[in-house]
Design an enzyme around this catalytic site. Sequence first.
Site, short mmCIF file in Angstrom:
data_model
loop_
_atom_site.label_atom_id
_atom_site.label_comp_id
_atom_site.label_asym_id
_atom_site.label_seq_id
_atom_site.Cartn_x
_atom_site.Cartn_y
_atom_site.Cartn_z
N ARG A 144 69.14 -16.00 -59.80
CA ARG A 144 68.77 -14.57 -59.76
C ARG A 144 67.99 -14.27 -58.49
O ARG A 144 67.08 -15.01 -58.13
CB ARG A 144 67.92 -14.23 -60.99
CG ARG A 144 68.70 -14.48 -62.27
CD ARG A 144 67.97 -14.03 -63.51
NE ARG A 144 68.79 -14.34 -64.68
CZ ARG A 144 68.41 -14.14 -65.94
NH1 ARG A 144 67.22 -13.61 -66.19
NH2 ARG A 144 69.21 -14.45 -66.93
N ARG A 172 59.09 -17.75 -62.68
CA ARG A 172 60.17 -16.90 -62.15
C ARG A 172 60.74 -17.53 -60.88
O ARG A 172 60.15 -17.47 -59.82
CB ARG A 172 59.59 -15.50 -61.84
CG ARG A 172 60.64 -14.43 -61.59
CD ARG A 172 59.98 -13.06 -61.48
NE ARG A 172 59.30 -12.69 -62.70
CZ ARG A 172 59.88 -12.15 -63.77
NH1 ARG A 172 61.16 -11.89 -63.74
NH2 ARG A 172 59.18 -11.85 -64.84
N GLU A 201 57.82 -14.80 -72.41
CA GLU A 201 59.22 -14.86 -72.82
C GLU A 201 59.86 -16.22 -72.50
O GLU A 201 59.75 -16.72 -71.39
CB GLU A 201 60.01 -13.76 -72.11
CG GLU A 201 61.49 -13.79 -72.45
CD GLU A 201 62.31 -12.80 -71.63
OE1 GLU A 201 61.70 -11.87 -71.03
OE2 GLU A 201 63.53 -12.94 -71.58
N SER A 261 65.78 -14.77 -75.14
CA SER A 261 66.12 -13.39 -75.40
C SER A 261 67.47 -13.39 -76.09
O SER A 261 68.41 -13.99 -75.59
CB SER A 261 66.18 -12.64 -74.06
OG SER A 261 66.28 -11.26 -74.27
N ARG A 300 61.14 -22.83 -68.37
CA ARG A 300 59.97 -22.29 -69.06
C ARG A 300 59.56 -23.17 -70.24
O ARG A 300 58.39 -23.24 -70.58
CB ARG A 300 60.25 -20.85 -69.52
CG ARG A 300 60.29 -19.89 -68.34
CD ARG A 300 60.34 -18.44 -68.75
NE ARG A 300 60.36 -17.58 -67.56
CZ ARG A 300 60.41 -16.25 -67.61
NH1 ARG A 300 60.44 -15.62 -68.78
NH2 ARG A 300 60.43 -15.55 -66.49
#
Length: 433
Positions: free
Chosen positions: A268, A283, A355, A358, A397
């Site tokens: 990303r 991130r 988070e 998801s 994560r």
Amino acid sequence: MLDPRYVRDNPEEVARLLLKKNFNLDIEQMQQLDSERRAVQTQAQNRRADKKRLSRQVGTLIGQGMTPEEARLQVTDQLAELDSELAALESREKELLARWNRFFMSVPNLPEEAVPEGKSEACNVELRRWGTPPRFDFTPADHVDLGAALGLDFNAGAKLSGSRFVVIRNKLARLHRALAQFMLDVQVDEHGYQECYTPYLVQSQALEGTGQLPKFAEDLFRTSTEGQHEPHYLIPTAEVSLTNLVRETVLDAQQLPIKLTAHTPCFRSEAGSYGRDTRGMIRQHQFDKVEMVCITHPSASARTLEDMTTHAEAILQKLELPYRVMALCGGDLGFGAARTYDLEVWLPGQQQYREISSVSNCRDFQARRMQARFRDPETGNPALVHTLNGSGLAVGRTLIAVMENCQDARGCIHIPEALHPYMGGVKVIERQT
RNA sequence: GGAGGGAUGACUGAGUGGUUGAAAGUACCGGUCUUGAAAACCGGCGUGGGUUAAUAGCCCACCCAGGGUUCGAAUCCCUGUCCCUCCGCCA
């Protein structure tokens, strides 16, 4: 894509629901574009029908013994008139259709009624918690400080690739690998997903199918267009590869549900998140994830969303990591999602939940873009499937969560029991220095 | 990198300029037969869009995609994409 007919027939309701998602549907523009497109299309179609009739006449006349030249002469006048009319109509038709497509492809999915109101993640609703955040008789370090002595090397990542990349070494790298293997095994062996290995580079069609394109090109890494090849894009999630497996197919009803999983890297660009989560590996431009995708009968998707959420939760429970389940509010829902649950894991270093998974039900939104259908035994006709996707889980994560939750006063990491079989006998990751 | 062959409906597979949206078979649906099932036989069976109250009719488009030739193209020409085979190179 939304069902254009539904949007046409229920503009107010659609606009109201989209507003919940912070999307302002310009009803007037939509209706104008839609009705203009249809009007021009109808006219062009009628002219085409006329023209078709004429050419058929020529064929008939030749069949009756006329020479081709004579027959052609019969229609030239009418045809010239038709052709000029048609040319104008067709160019307008083409342009309107392109605009219509661009418009409808850029409208996000409708949120379900049950989705909480809210503009941002602050309005997400906590549904339940599992586990208790560990108590330390020292100040817990975050994964960056812990990782410095364990092989988490951000400088090396930056040297190779710039910011938001990391190099992991030694036992920590092994732990990262162990986590991915463990997750994949659980999803395959315990939850019945089919293990897949998929491409990490895909073409634009695939990304249009799942909704990343045309709207979110700036979030993606694209390969150069050198040569004449179509560009490839690095997948931002395996959802793209797995979901598009059913693109342009008509499945048998008995094949449903299809449950797929894969462990892949994700890429990303994180455009627009400058300055956010710059510390550590929360991130990154590149991270690993075990993804789950379900292709279901429309009547089964609501139930499947709950099931998939528990499949993601199972990983955290087996790792004994405290987490909470959040129902995303309208404003925080992704482009293609009708309803989403986030799993947030407790990070002692940050003293907050973050988070880690998801899970979304996209209903028929992606299916319509992909033309992914099943033959409905009730009607005998193809009908759109529902698609769902969820992380099970984000590996990077999870690594962070294990490090921070399982640290001791000396800065060592105590590996959760579920991972022991994957760690070659290592139960504690000791500091190197 | 060199040489060649392909892409047709859910699937297999015919079809090289004129009611061909497309043969045939498989699968599927309905019927006959049968105690039931199978087999056999008969019939039906594409998708998207427009029009419409209509899931009724009618119309348009679609034989990989985009252009072109032609009164008319699945069929001819050009470009692109994808797949396959052989040779070379290579993890």
